[in-house]
Design a protein around this motif. Sequence first.
Motif, PDB file in Angstrom:
ATOM      1  N   PRO A 191      -0.013   7.806  -1.481  1.00 26.27           N
ATOM      2  CA  PRO A 191      -1.187   8.482  -1.097  1.00 26.27           C
ATOM      3  C   PRO A 191      -1.396   9.566  -2.019  1.00 26.27           C
ATOM      4  O   PRO A 191      -0.697  10.191  -2.095  1.00 26.27           O
ATOM      5  N   VAL A 201       0.993  -1.125  -0.099  1.00 29.31           N
ATOM      6  CA  VAL A 201       0.110   0.221  -0.051  1.00 29.31           C
ATOM      7  C   VAL A 201       0.971   1.133   0.039  1.00 29.31           C
ATOM      8  O   VAL A 201       1.764   1.427   0.852  1.00 29.31           O
ATOM      9  N   ASP A 202       0.831   1.965  -1.096  1.00 25.46           N
ATOM     10  CA  ASP A 202       1.614   3.203  -0.970  1.00 25.46           C
ATOM     11  C   ASP A 202       0.935   4.362  -1.938  1.00 25.46           C
ATOM     12  O   ASP A 202      -0.148   4.175  -2.111  1.00 25.46           O
ATOM     13  N   GLU A 250       0.947   9.105   6.653  1.00 26.07           N
ATOM     14  CA  GLU A 250       1.927   7.799   6.663  1.00 26.07           C
ATOM     15  C   GLU A 250       1.650   7.034   7.503  1.00 26.07           C
ATOM     16  O   GLU A 250       1.861   5.985   7.330  1.00 26.07           O
ATOM     17  N   HIS A 292      -1.495  -0.871   4.912  1.00 18.39           N
ATOM     18  CA  HIS A 292      -0.645  -1.882   4.435  1.00 18.39           C
ATOM     19  C   HIS A 292      -0.650  -3.131   5.448  1.00 18.39           C
ATOM     20  O   HIS A 292      -0.632  -4.344   4.781  1.00 18.39           O
ATOM     21  N   TYR A 303     -10.142   5.026   2.094  1.00 14.84           N
ATOM     22  CA  TYR A 303     -10.113   4.464   3.680  1.00 14.84           C
ATOM     23  C   TYR A 303     -11.837   3.572   3.666  1.00 14.84           C
ATOM     24  O   TYR A 303     -11.766   2.502   4.081  1.00 14.84           O
ATOM     25  N   ARG A 336      -1.361   6.163   8.746  1.00 12.93           N
ATOM     26  CA  ARG A 336      -2.416   5.455   8.200  1.00 12.93           C
ATOM     27  C   ARG A 336      -2.212   4.503   7.087  1.00 12.93           C
ATOM     28  O   ARG A 336      -2.598   3.198   6.925  1.00 12.93           O
ATOM     29  N   ARG A 337      -1.098   4.895   6.036  1.00  9.26           N
ATOM     30  CA  ARG A 337      -0.801   3.878   5.078  1.00  9.26           C
ATOM     31  C   ARG A 337      -0.004   2.737   5.498  1.00  9.26           C
ATOM     32  O   ARG A 337      -0.600   1.757   5.168  1.00  9.26           O
ATOM     33  N   LYS A 338       0.743   2.747   6.569  1.00  9.39           N
ATOM     34  CA  LYS A 338       1.389   2.017   7.018  1.00  9.39           C
ATOM     35  C   LYS A 338       0.626   1.020   7.778  1.00  9.39           C
ATOM     36  O   LYS A 338       0.687  -0.218   7.639  1.00  9.39           O
ATOM     37  N   TYR A 384      -5.107   5.402  -1.991  1.00  6.59           N
ATOM     38  CA  TYR A 384      -3.924   4.653  -1.760  1.00  6.59           C
ATOM     39  C   TYR A 384      -3.852   3.533  -2.919  1.00  6.59           C
ATOM     40  O   TYR A 384      -4.655   3.296  -3.255  1.00  6.59           O
TER      41      TYR A 384
END
Lengths: 402, 428
Positions: B78, B75-76, B154, B161, B113, B156-158, B91
């Motif tokens: 954004p 997942v990357d 960031e 993922h 989201y 949230r992205r992590k 994402y």
Amino acid sequence: MEDCLAKKMEITVSEAEKRTGRNAMNIQETYTAYLIETRAVESQSEGHCAPVDSLWRRYSEFELLRNYLSVTYPHIVVPPLPEKRADFVWHKLSADNMDPDFVERRRIGLENFLLRVASHPVLCQDKIFYAFLTQEGGWKEMVNETGFQLKADSRLKALNATFRVKNPDKRFTELKHYSDELQSVISHLLRVRARVADRLYGVYKVHGNYGRVFSEWSAIEKEMGDGLQSAGHHMDVYAASIDDILEEEEHYADQLKEYLFYAEALRAVCRKHELMQYDLEMAAQDLTSKKQQCEELATGTVRTFSLKGMTSKLFGQETPEQREAKIKVLEEQIQEGEEQLKSKNLEGRDFVKSAWADIERFKEQKNHDLKEALISYAVMQISMCKKGIQVWTNAKECFSKM
Amino acid sequence: HLAPGAPGTARGPLLAAAEVLALDDEEDDLEVFSKDTSLVEVNSFSPSVPISPSSMINQYKFEDGPELRDLFITVDDPESHITAIETFITYRVVTKTTRGEFDSSEYEVRRRYQDFLWLKSKLEEAHPTLIIPPLPEKFIMKGMVERFSDEFIETRRKALHKFLNRIADHPTLTFNEDFKIFLTAQAWELSSHKKQGPGLLSRMGQTVRAVASSVRGAVKNRPEMFTEMNNYMETFSQKINLLDKIAHRIYKEERDYFNEMKEYGPIHTLWSASEEDIAESLKGIASCIDRCCKATERRMAGLSEHLLPILHEYVLYSEILMGVLKRRDQIQGELDSKVDALANKKTEKDLFSEEIGKLEDKVERANNALKADWDRWKQNMQWDMRSSFTNVAENNLRYYEECLATWESFLASQSVDLHVEEDSEDRP
């Protein structure tokens, strides 16, 4: 190197005791008394210990001693006393004068002061100082009898001289700037150090919470339990270790503080020079104006405006006899003035010479001491890091067994 | 760009701690998974796919040996989207797989989201007693992180993922159909698929039932095992929340310490300007303090990158687990109430025995699923905690070792000076 008192005599401030008594205004007060112990060094080499003499002194007596020394030896950079009230404290330390840690650090500071004086080539020979160490009763009276308070220069006079002096020795002007900078930078350093200590304390202590929670958590875990429990123990050790670390750092802070206060002593010597120089300049100026007056009276010419000259012009000239009398008086004054100027000049030069000698001695001492202090700071940091490595190595092992 | 490896998988160590863990631990994990055949749920368990090509493993830089993994998700990237009604972030979700049921070996889609929320609720619906991984929260109240700040995005992205990878690692969930659609469908396809499923009302119905059953109190026929789980989770939840708070507090204290240290070093440099003899020593101290300052910064970063997200995840997990236990209770509750109702109507027993039978099966399936997933979850948790805290210890070790080296070299430089001074004194 002359044999200073420190070499002949062992001096310690070994104890501190809380006392209550009535002060000069007959008000009950609590104060701390410090025990000064002295012992002659020579007899120890004969195999038996010399007897220890001791007496009690309180902080105000130390202050009196220092004031006496400052006034009596204005050309000497007189060692400073430890602070009267706790300054630059970080939150864990109390600012209370009665706090045992503060009293302990002050005891060390007072001992340091006495040792500094005792190892100073000039100061160690002072009789009042010797009596301070050895004569319990009647010391105060002895000091007052020297009449040193009368010799003290008024602050106002000194301030005035500082502003108006025209030709001070450049080295003293530079020294004054240096001592201002030193005071400012050490103050700043001590303030930030206290804040850093505060934060460091926080970091370590919060880790202690891990210990408690790990222990509680381990109760519900089967496989992880042991690892958690023992790791928690190491977290407790980690949290506790900061107390000793920061206490040691206080001693480092005290070393810096001494030089913070030394800056004031340096300034005092500079002020004395400025005062003497100003005095000299005023005396010279006075002499010059008297000579001028004399000349004017003798030749009848008025070179400078003066009220007297005007009034005499307006209200009639003086008789020749009056003029003669005046000239005579002035000539006497001029004679005196010249002698005074001569001796003042000599005094001034002597002062500069001996002050500068002591300043050089001080500079060497300062460089040596501060360098040592900085090295001891590094040593402390190294010890802290090693402790940290040990704790976290242990913790890591426990975690890896979870 | 691709995120460096998928964190959170139970099969492979977290990259940071890779060197620490013994290989036998990892092998034990693998053994558990290959032997785990007790999961029988809505989606049948497919025969395992042959081991994935090493090329894929290399691409994702896994430090350990070949795994059974055949699904790689990242997942990357954004991106902000602004419409008339709203602003939202999407994402990029990249999937690489060798599985037969996927038409292609590589997919790239964009998800927001909301889509993740949808997926989670679908999974919960399909597997009420499986432990669905936590999603990052909708909105973080504490910490004053703004909704669209870089740091928030960031974090949230992590977490997203991790969410997808945890699902991919789950022996049952990984084969869920909605999961596949989530990974592969284009935006419009996903939209239309979403509309097909049971609507909002049925979801609400589930919630109401769950609440009702919890209101009824502890289920009377609850097997001992699940009561133990409940008790465990209550304590665990408490402790993990405390640890989360403690870790955040440590981070804050370290940051405050760092800020003061930044000011501390330069004062020594300032001082050195008025000095001659001790100027070098002062400058040396200043540079030591500055280096320690940087080391502190690194230590803080380590904390926020590894421990804090894990602890937070397990705070969310503890809530999820309590929910799963409740749902199991609710399923059992259905059976119990039917049995109770029947006890009074002896004549109609035959009519309902089939229904009871079905409910009994349902309860048994639910219990087995939960038990297996619980064991798996506990293993993962142990693993995650071990590696996270070990990582913390290593961070601290690294910090202290760096500082030690700095101060020791300063000390060495000072002795050199001292020797030089001593030599010059000896000269006549």
